[in-house]
Design an enzyme around this catalytic site. Structure first.
Site, PDB file in Angstrom:
ATOM      1  N   GLU A 114      17.647 -10.459 -23.723  1.00  0.00           N
ATOM      2  CA  GLU A 114      16.970 -10.881 -22.480  1.00  0.00           C
ATOM      3  C   GLU A 114      15.504 -10.461 -22.344  1.00  0.00           C
ATOM      4  OE1 GLU A 114      19.409 -10.085 -18.968  1.00  0.00           O
ATOM      5  OE2 GLU A 114      21.254 -10.286 -20.124  1.00  0.00           O
ATOM      6  N   GLU A 147       0.820  -1.212   0.000  1.00  0.00           N
ATOM      7  CA  GLU A 147       0.000   0.000   0.000  1.00  0.00           C
ATOM      8  C   GLU A 147       0.857   1.268   0.000  1.00  0.00           C
ATOM      9  OE1 GLU A 147      -0.327  -2.601   1.968  1.00  0.00           O
ATOM     10  OE2 GLU A 147      -2.423  -3.135   2.247  1.00  0.00           O
ATOM     11  N   LEU A 148       1.967   1.227   0.746  1.00  0.00           N
ATOM     12  CA  LEU A 148       2.777   2.443   0.855  1.00  0.00           C
ATOM     13  C   LEU A 148       3.452   2.750  -0.483  1.00  0.00           C
ATOM     14  CD1 LEU A 148       3.702   4.679   2.734  1.00  0.00           C
ATOM     15  CD2 LEU A 148       5.720   3.312   3.274  1.00  0.00           C
ATOM     16  N   GLU A 191      31.673  -1.867 -14.307  1.00  0.00           N
ATOM     17  CA  GLU A 191      31.188  -0.496 -14.209  1.00  0.00           C
ATOM     18  C   GLU A 191      32.361   0.454 -13.995  1.00  0.00           C
ATOM     19  OE1 GLU A 191      27.905  -0.260 -11.522  1.00  0.00           O
ATOM     20  OE2 GLU A 191      28.272   1.853 -11.100  1.00  0.00           O
ATOM     21  N   HIS A 224      23.057   4.622 -16.117  1.00  0.00           N
ATOM     22  CA  HIS A 224      22.152   5.042 -15.037  1.00  0.00           C
ATOM     23  C   HIS A 224      21.523   6.392 -15.341  1.00  0.00           C
ATOM     24  CE1 HIS A 224      25.032   2.172 -13.329  1.00  0.00           C
ATOM     25  NE2 HIS A 224      23.929   1.680 -12.804  1.00  0.00           N
TER      26      HIS A 224
HETATM   27  N1  GLN Z   1      23.004  -9.325 -18.140  1.00  0.00           N
HETATM   28  C1  GLN Z   1      22.306  -8.467 -17.237  1.00  0.00           C
HETATM   29  C2  GLN Z   1      21.663  -7.323 -18.001  1.00  0.00           C
HETATM   30  O1  GLN Z   1      22.207  -6.856 -18.933  1.00  0.00           O
HETATM   31  C3  GLN Z   1      23.219  -7.902 -16.186  1.00  0.00           C
HETATM   32  C4  GLN Z   1      22.470  -7.041 -15.215  1.00  0.00           C
HETATM   33  C5  GLN Z   1      23.277  -6.523 -14.064  1.00  0.00           C
HETATM   34  O2  GLN Z   1      24.455  -6.410 -14.116  1.00  0.00           O
HETATM   35  N2  GLN Z   1      22.627  -6.187 -13.018  1.00  0.00           N
HETATM   36  O3  GLN Z   1      20.604  -6.856 -17.641  1.00  0.00           O
END
Ligand code: GLN
Ligand code: ZN
Length: 758
Positions: free
Chosen positions: A488, A20-21, A669, A698
């Site tokens: 994916e 709910e929140l 990253e 991001h």
């Molecule tokens: N193979 C995943 C994707 O590309 C890796 C995701 C991740 O590093 N969190 O979504």
């Protein structure tokens, strides 16, 4: 001392039994409702929760563990420590959310993992200009609500030591600073003393102050500071009794130091921790709140065993209360919401409501004798026995296979041998690739929802997923990427997708837990021996490969990440469970290779996440984590190229382990940290392929060709061209199609340009 209570929990979930929140804050953010409606939802959720906890029999109920976003941010707000840049937001609720999420002009606070859990807190920023000031209105308001409802209250706040240790020191300009923030604790002590007085005035008999940071390695100075702080707080002129709460591990050296102060109670985690109460004589005068019910995992408590543990405390503590080992924030609300959960599995589990009942049963056994709860104890014994003997927990064939493994199962040929065998892939210098997922479009989400509702059948769903794959392959061909992926589309989540296909996992219907803010996850429950009844990914990957002459990279999730994002079994070492998962992944790699796939990526974004809090435990963890990854990836031929991918963390402490993974190529990253990670890898002698992220996924911002090219040149200063790969920071599933297409076009162009200059 105020009357010691007997049964409690250290904190409560807040997202709502039906989320709910989440819905209420999201409606408020979207402007669909106003603050009054949000506050009404909050008040109702709290009232329902308190009523349930009281009815269950808790005689001390935490108040103040509710939050609209995050309890560390609440603490920052209470202490006047929101960042300067949100001061311009006039409305206090909007200011709070601006610090949490940012807005068009304001950057949010950073978010990071709450100790070794899957919950993320907001990292307060403390600058020299921060002038702390107490605003206890939220806590006092909730306390008044609870008192009006007639529940036995215990206000809870995060303690000053942990607050400062978790915060980030910044200069006025928002840059990092090295000044140890704990030095500023003396500025906070008067505020906490003030708070104690106000709570006492409001009628609070007990107050809980959380100091979980004291279960990690702390210097003698830090422990001395904590002791000094609690001596000062316990000397406050007017105050409730203080329960100093620790969780997520042992207090170790901090325990005697804290016991020597004037606090009346100490909460210790006897599930994750192993502090021995009898070794600290000062505890004979304290109220010890014994966390014997696991607050972080979903298993039913073995009441007989817990009672034995409690019995060992009897002579060493002044008085005892039974509690969860930590807040119930980390487990779902109740098993009642699971309709498809069958016996005996159901009988092995306890979610929040069931754990609360366990606490009460144990407390009753202590105060009135075991006979008073004989039925509960019998049921618990029965469940424990059935769990010990269930065939699904002990697959002899699998265990035989694992124990027959030799060291060779975790070894591949030397890197040069593999490099030579993989030359047949015929890749250019600076090969370009992506991390796996492509944008999860509306069509994909609609297809998944329609399949769930029965609007379309499995065949139609597969047809639509294949169409998505075909589009993504065509796009990559058009962009000129070198190593393709299938995108994916068929995966709802990179762990759940595999959990649903492996034996030994159970997926809940409503087992939501808060991950951060309004984001909730539903971790699968890994309850039994893990086996792979059939190939899990080959159909999709080989379909993608059939559409192109370029190599398509198969995508798997690694064993450590599967464990990190599941509730794991607690009846065997995690290392054993990891190897079982690894074996299933290994079988998948062998199938992919047999189906003609020449590159396979095994993602381990959670490698850093499971790292133990204490240095003494870290080597052991890294040893088995790396071992499991290598077991998963060493079943293929030298000519099959293994990739891995890491993200979401600072890699400093695990950098050696990354080299130990021995993956032919590691994508990592890096876009935000400007290639620093390459220097760190060099320092540990890493000499395999590496793809530092050159596009920060991001953010919706499209990086320009020049910008990417200059990152690549920076990378080439640290890594020879023969080892350098070109890829984004992470998967693209949360991004839009237009922006990713453009960004990848620039990425390919930048790689071409830099390649031409080599
Ligand atoms: N193979 C995943 C994707 O590309 C890796 C995701 C991740 O590093 N969190 O979504
Ligand atoms: Zn990632």
């Amino acid at each position: 001392m105020n009357t010691p209570f007997t049964a409690t929990v250290l904190g409560s979930p807040r997202i709502g039994p039906r989320r709910e929140l989440k819905k209420a804050v999201e409606a408020y953010w979207a402007g669909r409702t106003d603050a009054a409606a949000l506050h009404a939802t909050g008040a109702q959720l709290r009232a329902e929760q308190w009523a349930e906890q009281k009815a269950a029999g808790l005689d001390s109920i935490p108040v103040g563990t509710f939050s609209y976003y995050d309890h560390v941010l609440d603490t920052a707000a209470m202490l006047g420590a929101l960042p300067e840049r949100v001061a311009s937001v006039a409305d206090p609720l909007d200011r709070y959310f601006a610090a949490a999420r940012g807005n068009e002009t304001i950057a949010p606070l950073e978010m990071t993992k709450w100790f070794d859990t899957n919950y993320h807190y907001l990292v307060p920023e403390i600058s020299p200009a921060t002038s702390f000031a107490l605003d206890p209105s939220r806590l006092l308001g909730e306390l008044a609500e609870a008192q009006a409802q007639g529940v036995p209250t215990r206000p809870v706040v995060l303690g000053p030591v942990t607050f400062l240790l978790l915060s980030k020191a910044v200069t006025g300009q928002g840059e990092g600073s090295d000044a140890p923030l704990l030095d500023r604790v003396d500025e906070l002590v008067p505020l906490y003393i003030d708070l104690l007085g106000r709570l006492a005035d409001a009628g609070a008999e007990w107050m809980q102050i959380d100091e979980p940071a004291l279960v990690a390695d702390r210097t003698a100075d830090e422990i001395a500071t904590a002791r000094r702080v609690y001596e000062a707080l316990s000397a406050a002129p007017k105050r409730p009794a203080i329960l100093l709460a620790s969780y997520f591990g042992s207090l170790g050296d901090a325990l005697p130091a804290l016991a020597a102060t004037g606090v009346e109670g100490l909460a210790v985690d006897l599930v994750a921790g192993a502090d021995v109460i009898a070794t600290v004589p000062a505890l004979a005068r304290k109220h010890v709140v014994a966390g014997v019910v696991d607050g972080r995992n979903v298993w039913r408590t073995d009441l007989t065993r817990a009672l034995n543990t409690l019995a060992t405390l009897l002579g060493s503590a002044g008085s005892i209360a039974v509690s969860t080992s930590c807040s119930l924030l980390h487990v779902p609300y109740t098993l009642d919401a699971e309709t498809a959960l069958e016996e005996p599995l159901r009988s092995w589990l306890a979610f929040g409501a069931e754990k609360t009942a366990e606490v009460v049963a144990l407390a009753t056994a202590l105060t009135t004798g075991r006979d008073a709860v004989a039925e509960a104890i019998d049921a618990s014994d029965e469940a424990a026995a059935s769990r010990r003997t269930d065939p699904r927990l002990h697959d002899d064939a699998l265990r035989g296979r694992l124990s027959a493994l030799t060291g060779a199962a975790r070894e591949r040929a030397a890197a040069e041998v593999r490099r030579a065998a993989q030359a047949a892939l015929d890749l250019p210098l600076l090969p370009t690739t992506t991390i796996g997922s492509y944008p999860q479009t509306r069509e994909i989400r609609v297809a998944r929802a329609e399949l769930r509702k029965g609007v379309i059948d499995e065949a139609e769903y597969r047809r639509r997923m294949r169409a998505e794959i075909a589009d993504v392959v065509a796009l990559q061909e058009e962009l000129g990427l070198d190593v393709l992926v299938h995108g994916e589309p068929e995966r709802n989540d990179m762990v759940q997708y595999f959990a649903e296909q492996l034996d030994g996992f159970f997926a809940t219907e409503n087992g939501w837990v808060q991950s951060y803010g309004s984001r909730c996850v539903r971790p699968p429950i890994l309850y039994g021996d893990v086996r792979r009844p059939a190939p899990m990914t080959t159909e999709w990957i080989t379909y993608a490969q059939s559409l192109t002459a370029k190599p398509v990279k198969g995508m798997l999730t690694g064993p450590v990440t599967i464990l990190a994002w599941s509730f794991v079994r607690d009846d065997q070492p995690l290392a054993e469970t990891a190897d079982q998962v690894a074996l299933a992944i290994r079988d998948e790699t062998v199938d992919l290779q047999a189906a003609g796939i020449r590159i396979i990526q095994v993602d381990e974004p959670a490698l850093r996440e499971l790292l133990p809090l204490r240095a003494a435990d870290q080597q052991d963890y890294l040893g088995w984590a790396v071992g499991a990854f290598r077991l998963a990836t060493s079943g293929v031929a030298d000519s099959t190229q293994i990739h891995t991918h890491l993200c979401y963390s600072e890699f400093g402490e695990v950098i050696g382990a990354i080299a130990g993974l021995d993956a032919d190529v590691t994508s990592i990253e890096a876009a935000r940290s400007h290639m620093e990670v390459l220097g760190d890898l060099n320092a540990v002698g890493f000499d395999l392929g590496v793809g530092p992220g050159v596009y920060d996924i991001h953010s919706p911002r499209v990086p320009g060709v020049d910008e990417i090219a200059s990152l690549l040149k920076e990378a080439l200063a640290a890594v020879p061209a023969e080892r350098l790969w070109v890829n984004p920071d992470c998967g693209l599933k949360t991004r839009g199609v237009a922006e990713t297409t453009e960004s990848l076009r620039n990425l390919v162009e930048a790689a071409r340009r830099v390649r031409a200059g080599l």
